[in-house]
Every structure is written in structure tokens, then in C-alpha cells.
Design a protein around this motif. Sequence first.
Motif, PDB file in Angstrom:
ATOM      1  N   LEU A  47      19.229 -21.883  56.704  1.00  0.00           N
ATOM      2  CA  LEU A  47      18.307 -21.060  57.373  1.00  0.00           C
ATOM      3  C   LEU A  47      16.963 -21.479  57.230  1.00  0.00           C
ATOM      4  O   LEU A  47      16.311 -21.778  56.350  1.00  0.00           O
ATOM      5  N   GLY A  48      15.958 -21.036  58.311  1.00  0.00           N
ATOM      6  CA  GLY A  48      14.676 -21.508  58.417  1.00  0.00           C
ATOM      7  C   GLY A  48      14.583 -22.961  58.638  1.00  0.00           C
ATOM      8  O   GLY A  48      13.374 -23.345  58.576  1.00  0.00           O
ATOM      9  N   GLY A  49      15.509 -23.660  58.933  1.00  0.00           N
ATOM     10  CA  GLY A  49      15.222 -25.390  59.193  1.00  0.00           C
ATOM     11  C   GLY A  49      15.244 -25.895  57.959  1.00  0.00           C
ATOM     12  O   GLY A  49      14.868 -27.454  58.255  1.00  0.00           O
ATOM     13  N   ARG A  50      15.385 -25.570  56.857  1.00  0.00           N
ATOM     14  CA  ARG A  50      15.068 -26.733  55.855  1.00  0.00           C
ATOM     15  C   ARG A  50      16.431 -27.340  55.415  1.00  0.00           C
ATOM     16  O   ARG A  50      17.479 -26.885  55.521  1.00  0.00           O
TER      17      ARG A  50
ATOM     18  N   LEU B 295      23.000 -23.747  52.155  1.00  0.00           N
ATOM     19  CA  LEU B 295      22.243 -23.278  53.187  1.00  0.00           C
ATOM     20  C   LEU B 295      21.198 -22.221  52.922  1.00  0.00           C
ATOM     21  O   LEU B 295      20.447 -21.655  53.936  1.00  0.00           O
ATOM     22  N   GLY B 296      21.091 -21.664  51.915  1.00  0.00           N
ATOM     23  CA  GLY B 296      20.036 -20.472  51.434  1.00  0.00           C
ATOM     24  C   GLY B 296      20.537 -19.269  52.026  1.00  0.00           C
ATOM     25  O   GLY B 296      19.871 -18.647  52.522  1.00  0.00           O
TER      26      GLY B 296
END
Length: 404
Positions: A174-177, A212-213
Motif C-alpha cells: 500500500l502506498g507504492g512502497r 504489504l503493510g
Amino acid sequence: MLMRLAMRNVFRAKARSAITIGALFFGVTMSLLLSGFVMGVGESLVAEAIESRVGAIQVHRTGYFEKRDRQPLALHLTRDPAVEAKLLATPNVKALTPRITFNGLLTNGSRGTIAIITAVDPDTVHEALPKVDLYLEGTPLKPGDRNGAHVGLELNRALDLKPGVPLMLQAQGLGGRDNALDLEPRGILAGQNPLEGKRAVTVPLGFAQSLLGMENKVTEYVIAVKDVKRLDETASAVRAELGPDFEVQTWEQLRPALRDARLLQRAVLGAVSLVFLIIALFGVANTLLMSVLERTREIGTLLAVGMTRGMVARLFMLEAFLQAALGAVVGLGLAVLLIELARSGGGITVSMGAGQGYFRMMPTLLPAVPFIVVGSACIGSVLAAVSPALRAARMRPVEALSSP
């Protein structure tokens, strides 16, 4: 009187009756065996999909399928005990399990490939997907497992995995990290179909959430039902409970190719079974016609002593029915016996090709099939007897009695 005469004629002409009964026995037996084994393949594939991978029903956020190829994690679900309790309280729902599905780069240090990852909850997955480990060669994921992995057969070969050699999975959360964590191979998914076997990896839900957070977040719920025949009714009830913010789809919507293949299979099966019965009925018609020609003097005697032409025609049709019933019942008994023997032995293992895994097929006879096949054989035999019966009824007693 006609029934007694018909039974006497059937058992008197043993050779002729054996040919007719044998033809119908062959047609019914082959039709039922073909139906049982071909239907078993289709039903086993559907049952395997429902109980090991797809589930009967899946729940996602609305719009998930439009974005799953580009942003599979964007429309995630936050685990909510109230929502889960509402789902479990829906009539006909048996169990549910949360999952995360995403793509990642799987590497062994020297080789890497894109994999399709399914993160399952070891605590609940076996309740909703009882056959999830059906074709697993290795150790199942257990509650509390944090970094175990099951790898598809072809993917395992492509990466040349060895016991004890760790893997690394890299994915965008999530958030592209980007993040990467180590995995420990615990087993091989040998029964996956060829396409899934080249990319499939199963990991624990907790591992994927850390990678993936997505703590306390999932992408879908998989729901098991008590009665698959009430699938559409149950899906409608789930939609009504959850409202417009959720997508609810059945396995038929998720796997339309499998649904269409099963329908096509049944159509082809019906056509092939019909061919077997037609072949058998041609044998019946031919045998009855020869019977009329051989029994010309007997027919003349019956007409001379007062039997009506209608009674003569019915006599031959009764003989055809008795022969058909006997052949069909014996064929039904043999077919059911062979199918039950196969089922009691745990089914039949069917290979999907060299190196492409396998699945276990359980021969299945739908309740209506024996009635349809046996009924068709009996009715078809009577119809096949109409022409020979009318030929016998039209004979003139004088000419019939004077025949050689």
C-alpha cells in the motif's frame, strides 16, 4: 395372455433373445459408465475449485475486479468482526476465510520470476476450503506460521528449489512502497493446473500483511456453503446483508470457463450416449425383423385361431419391451457396481499431462441419469419394434401358413 406368450417367446428363442438383450446391455452399460466417468471429471473439477481454491462465493469491495490487474490492493477490506459475524449468520453459509491476492517477484538468490501470491489464514482456511492441501506434497501451513510457502510444481522446477534453501519475495504494498521478506519452502502444489502451477505461491496471511503493510486488511473473503444447490439464493442473501459497497460473486461468475466447459461436457455426453443407444436400438430392430421372418408360420397360426392383428402387433412390442427391460436392468446393475467400486477405492487419479500435475476424479451418476438411460432404452426398443410388429400384423393367415 399376451404377457405370458411374450415371456415364453423371449426365453424360448435363447440365441435370438441373447443378441437383443446383449445389444441393449452394451448400450446401457456404456452410456452409464461414460456418463459416470465423464460427469465425474466435470463435477470433480468443480468440487476441487470450490473446496480448494475459488470457494463457493467470494466477497470484495465494489469495483475490485475492474482494478485487480492494475491495483489489486487498492480496494482492500478492513477486517471487521461485525461484518464477519453477519456473513456467518447468513442462511446456508458454513464458514469463511480471509485472503490477500497479489503479484510479487519470487527469487532464490540466483533466479527470479513473477509469481501470483495467495495469502491464506491458517486458522480458518481449512473450514472454508477443506481441500486446500489436497495435492500438497509437503507440510501444511499451521496456525502461527509466519513465513512458510507452498510453491507450484512448475515454478518449483523453474527456480530449482532445494529443501532448506530460503526464498525471497518482493512486492509493492500500500502506498507504492516496495518491501521484501524471506520465505521458507514447505511444500509443492503438485495438483495445480498447468497455468497456475507455473506462477502459484501460497503464503500465510500474516506474512503478506507484514510484507504489504496491510495489517488487519485483506482483499477478499472466501465463503463455503452447506448446500451448493442453493448457491444463487445464498449469494443474493449475502448481497442483501452487505449492501452496495461489496461485490458478491459465485464460483460460476469467477470461473466462467469452468462453468461453460461443464455445460459443453454435458451436451457432448448426451450426444455420445444417444449414439450408443441408437446403435443398440438398430440391433433390436434388426433382430425383431429377423424374428418376424423366421416365425411366419407361427404368426399365421395365431391369426388363424382368432388372435387379432392388433394383438399380434402388441405381442411383438411386448417381447421387445421385455428384452429391453432385461438388458437395461442388467446393464444398470453392472454400471452401478463398477462406479461404486471406483468410488469406494477413493476415485481415479487423472493425469493432466507429463509434469503438469493431476487431480482425483470421483465417478458420479446424477440421480436422473439411470432413469433417463433405462427409460430411453425401453421406449426406444418398443418404438424400434413398431415396424416389425406391423409387418407381422399385416400378414394373411393363408399365405403365412403356406410359407416354407
